[in-house]
Design an enzyme around this catalytic site. Structure first.
Site, mmCIF file in Angstrom:
data_model
loop_
_atom_site.group_PDB
_atom_site.id
_atom_site.type_symbol
_atom_site.label_atom_id
_atom_site.label_comp_id
_atom_site.label_asym_id
_atom_site.label_seq_id
_atom_site.Cartn_x
_atom_site.Cartn_y
_atom_site.Cartn_z
ATOM 1 N N TYR A 40 -0.214 -1.371 -12.150
ATOM 2 C CA TYR A 40 -1.291 -1.286 -12.304
ATOM 3 C C TYR A 40 -1.243 -0.870 -13.846
ATOM 4 O O TYR A 40 -2.079 0.012 -13.898
ATOM 5 C CB TYR A 40 -2.115 -0.819 -11.316
ATOM 6 C CG TYR A 40 -2.120 -1.139 -10.280
ATOM 7 C CD1 TYR A 40 -2.421 -2.103 -9.745
ATOM 8 C CD2 TYR A 40 -1.140 -0.724 -9.277
ATOM 9 C CE1 TYR A 40 -2.697 -3.331 -9.068
ATOM 10 C CE2 TYR A 40 -0.761 -1.558 -7.849
ATOM 11 C CZ TYR A 40 -1.544 -2.814 -7.582
ATOM 12 O OH TYR A 40 -1.521 -3.311 -6.205
ATOM 13 N N GLU A 43 3.748 -6.614 2.195
ATOM 14 C CA GLU A 43 3.562 -6.918 0.565
ATOM 15 C C GLU A 43 3.244 -5.803 -0.373
ATOM 16 O O GLU A 43 2.365 -5.706 -1.221
ATOM 17 C CB GLU A 43 2.111 -7.615 1.057
ATOM 18 C CG GLU A 43 2.413 -8.983 1.886
ATOM 19 C CD GLU A 43 -0.063 -9.385 1.802
ATOM 20 O OE1 GLU A 43 -0.528 -8.454 0.954
ATOM 21 O OE2 GLU A 43 -0.245 -10.149 1.836
ATOM 22 N N PRO A 44 4.459 -5.219 -0.293
ATOM 23 C CA PRO A 44 4.277 -4.177 -1.399
ATOM 24 C C PRO A 44 4.157 -4.512 -3.253
ATOM 25 O O PRO A 44 5.169 -5.266 -3.702
ATOM 26 C CB PRO A 44 5.687 -3.546 -1.083
ATOM 27 C CG PRO A 44 6.660 -4.449 -1.387
ATOM 28 C CD PRO A 44 5.822 -5.728 -0.581
ATOM 29 N N GLY A 45 3.497 -3.599 -3.791
ATOM 30 C CA GLY A 45 3.112 -3.706 -5.257
ATOM 31 C C GLY A 45 4.175 -2.809 -5.500
ATOM 32 O O GLY A 45 4.909 -2.130 -6.750
ATOM 33 N N CYS A 62 -13.938 3.718 -28.361
ATOM 34 C CA CYS A 62 -15.108 4.230 -28.750
ATOM 35 C C CYS A 62 -15.800 4.831 -27.668
ATOM 36 O O CYS A 62 -16.761 4.071 -26.930
ATOM 37 C CB CYS A 62 -15.569 3.795 -30.200
ATOM 38 S SG CYS A 62 -15.322 3.817 -31.138
ATOM 39 N N GLU A 63 -15.322 5.611 -26.520
ATOM 40 C CA GLU A 63 -15.654 5.865 -25.097
ATOM 41 C C GLU A 63 -15.817 7.016 -24.204
ATOM 42 O O GLU A 63 -13.912 7.744 -24.843
ATOM 43 C CB GLU A 63 -15.650 4.564 -24.016
ATOM 44 C CG GLU A 63 -15.815 3.259 -24.216
ATOM 45 C CD GLU A 63 -16.945 2.896 -23.606
ATOM 46 O OE1 GLU A 63 -17.568 3.359 -22.445
ATOM 47 O OE2 GLU A 63 -17.209 1.808 -23.712
ATOM 48 N N ARG A 91 -5.903 3.760 -15.667
ATOM 49 C CA ARG A 91 -6.182 4.180 -14.481
ATOM 50 C C ARG A 91 -6.925 5.349 -14.415
ATOM 51 O O ARG A 91 -7.650 5.210 -13.581
ATOM 52 C CB ARG A 91 -4.579 4.186 -13.968
ATOM 53 C CG ARG A 91 -4.301 2.186 -13.024
ATOM 54 C CD ARG A 91 -3.243 2.752 -12.378
ATOM 55 N NE ARG A 91 -2.748 3.295 -11.002
ATOM 56 C CZ ARG A 91 -2.421 4.633 -10.771
ATOM 57 N NH1 ARG A 91 -2.155 5.330 -12.041
ATOM 58 N NH2 ARG A 91 -2.874 5.737 -9.780
ATOM 59 N N GLY A 100 1.063 -1.262 0.079
ATOM 60 C CA GLY A 100 -0.110 -0.085 0.151
ATOM 61 C C GLY A 100 0.896 1.036 0.085
ATOM 62 O O GLY A 100 -0.160 2.188 -0.375
HETATM 63 C C1 LIG Z 1 -2.939 -4.888 -4.197
HETATM 64 C C2 LIG Z 1 -2.559 -5.824 -2.759
HETATM 65 C C3 LIG Z 1 -1.154 -5.467 -2.455
HETATM 66 C C4 LIG Z 1 -0.323 -4.205 -2.957
HETATM 67 O O1 LIG Z 1 -0.745 -3.457 -3.172
HETATM 68 P P1 LIG Z 1 0.464 -2.307 -3.001
HETATM 69 O O2 LIG Z 1 -0.678 -0.631 -2.946
HETATM 70 O O3 LIG Z 1 0.579 -2.826 -4.523
HETATM 71 O O4 LIG Z 1 1.199 -1.917 -2.793
HETATM 72 C C5 LIG Z 1 -0.573 -6.015 -1.091
HETATM 73 N N1 LIG Z 1 -1.609 -6.906 -0.647
HETATM 74 C C6 LIG Z 1 -2.762 -7.299 -1.089
HETATM 75 C C7 LIG Z 1 -3.441 -8.446 -0.214
HETATM 76 C C8 LIG Z 1 -3.154 -7.072 -1.709
HETATM 77 O O5 LIG Z 1 -4.207 -6.832 -2.533
#
Ligand SMILES: *Cc1c(COP(=O)(O)O)cnc(C)c1O
Length: 417
Positions: free
Chosen positions: A371, A274-276, A343-344, A313, A240
């Site tokens: 994303y 859990e960084p994305g 076409c939107e 996004r 997050g």
């Molecule tokens: C999407 C998600 C993440 C990653 O979130 P980011 O905002 O991209 O860091 C981690 N854990 C869970 C369960 C998620 O659904």
């Protein structure tokens, strides 16, 4: 976080490779990622965590390209997955299944079976029904399922409602008030092995306090469980961490850990993250070409070759993403809506942007590494775009641009009578 691009004499580069070279060599639209930037983002997490026992599980859903996963697997990353498809990608990329956590609120028995067989680190369980199905599935295989409950700490992360996940009204997790009871039930199940607790309160967070509040709530619960004889050995606080798309005051991973790590100083549990987005967003861009410029009484439009099906996004969340020409020039500046061919009316990449551009110019959409491609679709029968990765200052196609054959794969029409 590291931004992968820099300007040199007006030309935009990703690492040492000019984006104009990439556009000419591979065509547009295309995503371009920097391997180095992904590595640096991961290392920033490692360094910030230093002596704290930890496991960094990259959230695969933010960018699941196999080259991205390979890059992170080589650095010893763990992975946070939300489907068996993501699990297969991780395995293909050389990721260690023992460092995989499985999130998601709708895991099927088929998905559970595969994850049990390869021996993942744990399932982040989101409901009592899921727990029962997991116990049954593990029993059929004569295996123990390692479980971490995803609890909903009911904290307001102050983010966009579509990416807020830790409030009472959100669909995710087990309500905080009932979590203890679910743990007690689970402790009686023959094929469940309770090992952790988990939360994920939202995405694109720019404040420390919600992380601290959520972590403190989890720690209280871990201690309550311990008194009941349920000992957990990891605490997963999810992902997050936000990134800078515009002028957001972003939180560095250092600043975040400075506040969080003291909470763990007297404890022995493993800290799981859990960084994305914070791993990949600023490591990638979307490259697109201006097809047409047109105007009406109210607006100027820059019609580009990328659309909402390639980058969702802005349309989905109203997300603001920086858009700049890859070569600065002397064309008079005008205000444009940057729109795609779909076409939107909701198909736009940016609105009211001041740009000095001409038809044929290339534009860079920044912060597109997370994303981006993963949310793309074939809407309007548009083939999905190529993905390029720059590694050691060389550009590689890491996913080929789709063609018409790819578009109709599996479609066979009705039988001929
Ligand atoms: C999407 C998600 C993440 C990653 O979130 P980011 O905002 O991209 O860091 C981690 N854990 C869970 C369960 C998620 O659904």
């Amino acid at each position: 976080m590291h931004s992968a691009t820099q300007r040199n004499n007006g030309d935009l580069f990703i690492d040492q490779v000019a984006l104009s070279t990439i556009a000419k060599q591979f065509g547009t639209p295309c995503y371009v990622y920097s391997k180095k930037a992904i590595e640096q983002n991961f290392i920033a997490y490692k360094n910030a965590l230093s002596d704290q026992p930890h496991l960094i599980c990259y959230a695969v859903k933010s960018n699941s390209n196999i080259a991205v996963l390979q890059t992170l697997a080589a650095l010893g990353a763990g992975f946070d997955i939300v489907s068996v498809g993501e699990l297969e990608r991780v395995l293909l990329a050389g990721g260690n299944p023992a460092n995989v956590v499985f999130s998601g609120l709708a895991k099927t028995s088929f998905e559970m079976r595969r994850a049990l067989q390869v021996g993942i680190h744990c399932f982040n369980v989101e409901s009592e029904s899921e727990l029962a199905l997991l116990n049954e599935t593990a029993a059929e295989l004569s295996l123990q399922a390692p479980v971490s409950m995803r609890v909903n700490p009911d904290v307001d992360a102050n983010t966009h409602p579509y990416i807020s996940t830790g409030l009472k009204e959100d669909k995710f997790g087990i309500a905080f008030d009932t979590a203890i009871d679910v743990y007690k039930q689970a402790s009686q199940m023959s094929n469940i092995n309770l090992i952790g607790i988990d939360c994920h309160i939202g995405s694109q967070l720019t404040e420390i306090q919600p992380f601290v509040d959520a972590t403190e709530r989890l720690l209280v619960m871990v201690d309550q469980l311990s008194e009941l004889g349920i000992q957990l050995n990891h605490i997963d606080i999810g992902g997050g961490l936000g990134v800078r798309y515009h002028d957001e005051q972003v939180l560095t991973v250092d600043a975040l850990m400075k506040e969080l790590l003291p909470l763990f100083s007297e404890r022995s549990e493993l800290l799981v993250l859990e960084p994305g987005r914070s791993m990949t967003a600023n490591a990638g861009i979307l490259l697109t070409q201006v097809q047409y410029l047109k105007s009406n009484d109210h607006k100027n439009f820059a019609v580009v070759d990328a659309a909402m099906n390639d980058m969702l996004r802005p349309s989905l969340y109203g997300a603001w993403m920086d858009i700049q020409p890859i070569t600065t020039n002397n064309t008079p500046e005008r205000q444009y809506d940057v729109v795609g061919p779909v076409c939107e009316s909701g198909d736009f990449l940016g609105k009211d942007r001041k740009l000095s551009i001409a038809e044929g110019d290339y534009l860079c959409l920044f912060g597109a590494g997370a994303y981006g491609f993963v949310m793309s679709s074939n809407y309007n029968s548009r083939p999905r775009v190529a993905e390029i990765m720059v590694a050691d200052n060389e550009a590689h196609v890491v996913r080929a641009r789709e063609n018409f054959e790819d578009l109709i794969k599996g479609e066979q029409g009705l039988p001929v009578k």
